[in-house]
Enzyme design. Structure first.
Site, short mmCIF file in Angstrom:
data_model
loop_
_atom_site.label_atom_id
_atom_site.label_comp_id
_atom_site.label_asym_id
_atom_site.label_seq_id
_atom_site.Cartn_x
_atom_site.Cartn_y
_atom_site.Cartn_z
N SER A 112 4.42 -16.62 -1.49
CA SER A 112 5.08 -15.53 -0.53
C SER A 112 4.33 -14.47 -0.26
O SER A 112 4.82 -13.79 0.65
CB SER A 112 6.37 -15.44 -1.20
OG SER A 112 6.42 -14.71 -2.19
N SER A 140 3.24 -17.03 -6.25
CA SER A 140 3.23 -15.98 -4.79
C SER A 140 2.16 -15.18 -4.69
O SER A 140 1.71 -14.68 -3.75
CB SER A 140 4.58 -15.28 -4.75
OG SER A 140 5.54 -16.42 -4.30
N LYS A 185 3.73 -5.23 -0.95
CA LYS A 185 4.52 -6.18 -0.51
C LYS A 185 5.93 -5.69 -0.28
O LYS A 185 6.49 -4.76 -0.90
CB LYS A 185 4.61 -7.54 -1.49
CG LYS A 185 5.20 -8.72 -1.09
CD LYS A 185 5.31 -9.53 -2.24
CE LYS A 185 5.89 -10.93 -1.97
NZ LYS A 185 5.99 -12.08 -3.02
#
Lengths: 482, 466
Positions: A152, A176, A77
């Site tokens: 996310s 997330s 990420k």
């Protein structure tokens, strides 16, 4: 050679010589090039991936010591720092920011010969549930590109579901990792707070967030956890896990275990009927596995979303205040500005959701309001913690649907923050209490995935992964329509 | 009423409060004593320097504070270019006592000054302006100082006048130095703000005071200003005022009503530090002997006069020298030599840093004096040479000939010369024998202090017949 093989299959393939890292990475890159215009999982790609894979193959050939991942492509990420590479947090604010050091998880993956294939898309600074708040455009759900992938860590989930990487690291502040795992039909784990070092993870709400492993199979996630967990001198909140092996005995089953259904997460008007029916199926599966099921009530859950947004905005307000464009950032001439007006000008580069949370974050801990908001939220947090402790004194696991709703279409919730925030109701409890929780893909209904969430008590990841593994083996999921 | 907020850097620590950069940033090129952690780069986390906790606890104990059961850290949020994270990690007693110390007290000249709170925090970077800050065209930031361990000591408003403030700060400065936690003489190592109010008036905070000397002046100015306002029936506004170093006055900087809201939140990246009894006891045991205990010991054990013991004990440099030089038998003489002869030679940090003097020099010199080989004034001359060159006492004796002149015939010749030159003084001495000291002084002058004073005196008396 299929790109859809599991991490375990990949390692076996390298060991018995049926595949090489170079071949696999090359094929992955080729695939990424093909699907990225459609999926947009990545913000940046590693230009040296092939070269790294080749070097690892050489070590394998020469019989040298090779790390546990054998050149496996793993995505990260883009709020986790890699030295010398861009770490944008999907924000214009850090569009050109190059990290001067490696996050601890990155050092660990490199030491185990992973090939970090690229940095994945996210909601700006990890604030969101759909990647719609990425400054660089959303990622698309590979099951149906009209739908959001969740967030996310949406880019991470898409990269794994879309066969662009075998494993991925996301971060989970309020769901997330688990939310996009559920929306993209993959496995995502939010570890116990402190199990995985946050050094190098760009803070959003530092007191509750964790880096979490994501993969297509539970055993893959266990393998990844093996290599990222444990005490880190750079992160004083980390816990010594005594090098626990989460993979061994993962097939031990859950016969005789007690499972509590969290009432407040599994019923009520907010629960989609399709999600409810899939959840019901998973309960039958758990029963067939020999678990004892009962209902558990955590009445504080009702207040968790409000609590979560008060705590996270307060912390985010503080954590993100360093982005003032003085030491790093983007091109903005300071000429002619007085300090305060410069700061306010510079910080206009935040997107709408971050701005919204910065404003809230300035408000909730402020003098005169802290008692009404922040301190109250801390009280709910501590009550919730007590309720969870009580529940785990009776149960081994607590379950619920990961997200109470099905994946939604782009634009459906973006203008209604409150509706969007409610999608977090089932995931924030694990963050507020620190316990580990995993999302296991269970069914794909009318082309839309549904995941089941299992919580375990603090540091019970080994048990948790055994339960998730057992559940995984009771379902057969369709292949992703790429 | 006057209260103080004193910031003291723990300059003797090896590293900064949350990273491994140097705690003493002095002498570095700008922005070279920095790392991702103290620069607050995205994703970095603070690692609390355990030594800072130990040293700060020693300060708390020395100031008779209560120490908490657990330490907590908080973020003080405000935007300023010298703060890399735009928040400062500090301490607060928001959830019960969690700062390094509270409720202490110190006695100065019979007056008790209560310590409200002591906390550990990180120092910000330094801003460098072109000219004065208000009209600067450019502001440069040097982050070398950012993250330096600071201890903030907050007193109750217990001071009656600027004099007490000065005495307190001297006592505190000696105490910090004696603990070996800080060198208060380093520029910027110890800074103080004052809260000043008079009866019936609001509290005024005075900041930006560069030195203790100016602090005294600033407080004095503030008291006068406030009294004058009161006499004219004007309300004293609650505000923060800045000390204007050039004009030597305080100027209003912002009213307290608009004071920034720091939005304190718990620093979740630093877990609670449990202050266990074993560590606390261990630290207490490792604390250097206090100044008052040293003084008492010097007086009772070595019979050193109280005033001498006071000077010796309150200055770590002198007391360390003393302890290393004396062997009990010569303690009194060594103490005297330090406080009367040596003091002027090493009274600033520069002189001390350059001094080549070692404890052995002192004991050797005292031995020479006691055995009658050098006079006191020769010893003083020798000290000057030793501080400069570090030569051994015996080398100095032979190289510059400081050996005492006690040979009567040699002295006799010199005395004869003086008698012929100073006929008036000789006459006076005959009338008033006390004035003979003047003549002895002349001999000393001529021999550069090497003449044995007793022999000289006796010879003189004999020669002029008194």
């Amino acid at each position: 050679m299929s790109l859809g093989i599991s991490a375990i299959e990949y390692i076996n393939g390298i060991k018995n010589g049926t595949i090489t890292a170079e071949e696999f990475v090359a094929k992955t890159i080729e695939h990424i090039k093909k699907v990225e215009p459609k999926l947009h999982a990545f913000i940046s790609l590693n230009d040296n991936a092939l070269e790294q894979a080749r070097a690892i193959d050489k070590k394998v050939k020469a019989g040298q010591n090779v790390g546990a991942f054998y050149g496996m492509p793993i995505s990260i990420k883009d709020n986790i720092c890699i030295k010398g590479g861009k770490t944008t947090c999907a924000s214009r604010m850090l569009e050109n920011y190059t990290a001067p050091y490696d996050a601890t998880v990155v050092s660990k993956l490199n030491a185990q010969d992973a090939v970090i294939i690229g940095k994945t898309n996210l909601d700006e600074f990890a604030m969101g549930v759909a990647t719609e708040f990425s400054a660089f455009g959303p990622s698309k759900n590979p099951w149906d590109t009209e739908y959001v992938p969740g967030g996310s860590s949406g880019g991470s989930a898409v990269s794994v579901a879309g066969l662009e990487s075998i494993l991925s690291l996301g971060s989970d502040t309020g769901g997330s990792v688990r939310n996009p795992a559920s929306f993209c039909s993959i496995v995502g784990l939010k570890p116990t707070y402190g199990l995985v070092s946050r050094y190098g993870l760009v803070s959003y709400a530092n007191s509750i967030e964790q880096i979490g492993p994501m993969g297509r199979r539970v055993e893959d996630v266990a393998l990844l956890l093996n290599h990222i967990a444990g005490k880190d001198p750079h992160d004083p909140t980390t816990i010594d896990n005594k090098n626990q092996d989460y993979l061994s005995g993962i097939d031990s089953g859950i016969s005789g275990k007690k499972i509590g259904i969290i009432k407040e997460m599994s019923s009520g008007s907010g629960l989609d009927s399709t999600v409810a029916s899939v959840f019901k199926n998973s309960i039958s599966a758990f029963e067939k596995l020999g678990a004892k099921i009962e209902e558990v009530s955590l009445d504080m859950v009702e207040y968790t979303v409000a609590t979560y947004y008060v705590l996270t905005t307060a912390e985010a307000g503080s954590n993100l205040s360093r982005y003032d464009n003085l030491r790093y950032g983007y091109d903005l001439d300071s000429e002619g500005y007085e300090f305060k007006s410069y700061i306010s000008k510079a910080r206009r580069n935040f997107g709408p959701e971050v701005t919204r949370r910065m404003i809230l974050g300035g408000f909730v801990p402020s003098a005169g309001f802290a008692g009404k908001y922040l301190l109250k939220a801390l009280k709910v947090k501590s009550k919730l913690k007590k309720q969870i402790e009580a529940a785990f004194s009776k149960c081994d696991f607590l379950i619920s649907p990961t997200v109470p709703v099905l994946p939604f279409k782009f634009g459906e919730k973006i203008d209604d923050p409150l509706a969007m925030y409610l999608a977090d109701i089932n995931t924030v409890t694990a963050n507020l209490t620190g316990v580990p929780a995993i999302s296991v893909p269970y069914e794909v209904k009318n082309g839309l995935p549904v995941g089941i969430q299992i919580h375990a008590n603090l540091l019970q990841e080994k048990q948790l992964l055994q339960a998730a593994y057992a559940l995984q083996n009771t379902t057969k999921l369709p292949e992703v329509p790429l | 009423m006057i209260g103080l907020e004193i910031h003291c850097q723990l300059t003797k620590l090896e590293s900064k409060l949350f990273c491994t950069c140097k705690a003493n940033y002095r002498g570095f090129e700008p922005n070279t004593n920095i790392c991702p952690v103290c620069m607050g780069m995205p994703g970095t986390l603070p690692r609390l320097n355990k030594k800072a906790v130990e040293k700060a606890t020693m300060i708390a104990m020395a100031l008779n504070c209560k120490t908490p059961q657990r330490l907590g850290f908080f973020r003080k949020n405000y935007f300023y270019p010298d703060l890399p994270k735009n928040f400062q990690i500090t301490q607060l007693n928001l959830y019960g006592p969690t700062s390094i110390g509270e409720q202490g007290k110190v006695s100065i000249e019979g007056k008790e000054i209560r310590i409200r709170r002591i906390q550990i925090e990180e120092d910000p970077g330094r801003l460098i302006y072109e000219g004065v800050s208000e009209r600067t065209a450019i502001t440069l930031v040097d982050y070398n100082r950012a993250g330096t361990p600071l201890v903030e000591i907050v007193t109750e408003p217990d001071f009656d006048n600027p004099r007490q403030v000065r005495i307190f700060l001297n006592v505190l400065s000696d105490l910090l130095e004696n603990l070996g936690v800080s060198d208060p003489t380093l520029e910027g190592a110890m800074r103080a703000d004052a809260n000043v109010s008079i009866e019936g008036g609001n509290r005024v905070e005075v900041k930006n005071i560069g030195s203790f000397h100016d602090l005294e002046k600033a407080i004095h100015f503030e008291l006068t200003r406030q009294t004058s306002l009161k006499e004219r029936g004007i309300e004293i506004a609650q505000e923060t005022r800045h000390w204007d170093d050039k004009r030597k006055i305080t100027i209003s900087s912002r009213s307290k009503e608009e004071d920034e809201d720091y939005r304190y939140i718990l620093e979740g990246d630093i877990p609670w530090v449990i202050m266990d009894e074993t560590s606390l006891q261990g630290w207490k045991k490792n604390m250097p002997e206090s100044i008052s205990s040293k003084k008492e010991r010097y007086v009772s054990k070595y019979r050193i006069p109280a005033q001498v013991a006071d000077v010796l004990s309150s200055d770590k440099y002198y007391s360390d020298l003393f302890e290393q030089a004396h062997d009990e038998s010569n303690a009194k003489e060594i103490a005297n030599m330090i406080t009367t002869d040596l003091m002027g030679l090493v009274d600033t940090r520069e002189k001390r840093e350059q001094s080549k003097l070692a404890p052995k020099h002192l004991s050797d010199l005292v031995l020479m004096m006691n055995s009658g080989k050098v006079t006191r004034s020769s010893a003083k001359n020798a000290l000057q040479e030793i501080v400069k060159t570090g030569k051994s006492v015996s080398d100095i004796m032979s190289s510059i000939g400081l050996a005492k002149i006690s040979d009567e015939s040699e002295l006799g010749k010199i005395i004869d010369d003086i008698i012929s030159q100073e006929s008036t003084a000789v006459q006076q001495a005959k009338e008033n024998p006390q004035t003979i000291n003047y003549l002895v002084g002349k001999v000393m002058q001529k021999t550069k202090g090497k003449a044995d004073p007793t022999i000289t005196l006796n010879l003189f008396k004999k020669k002029i017949g008194i």
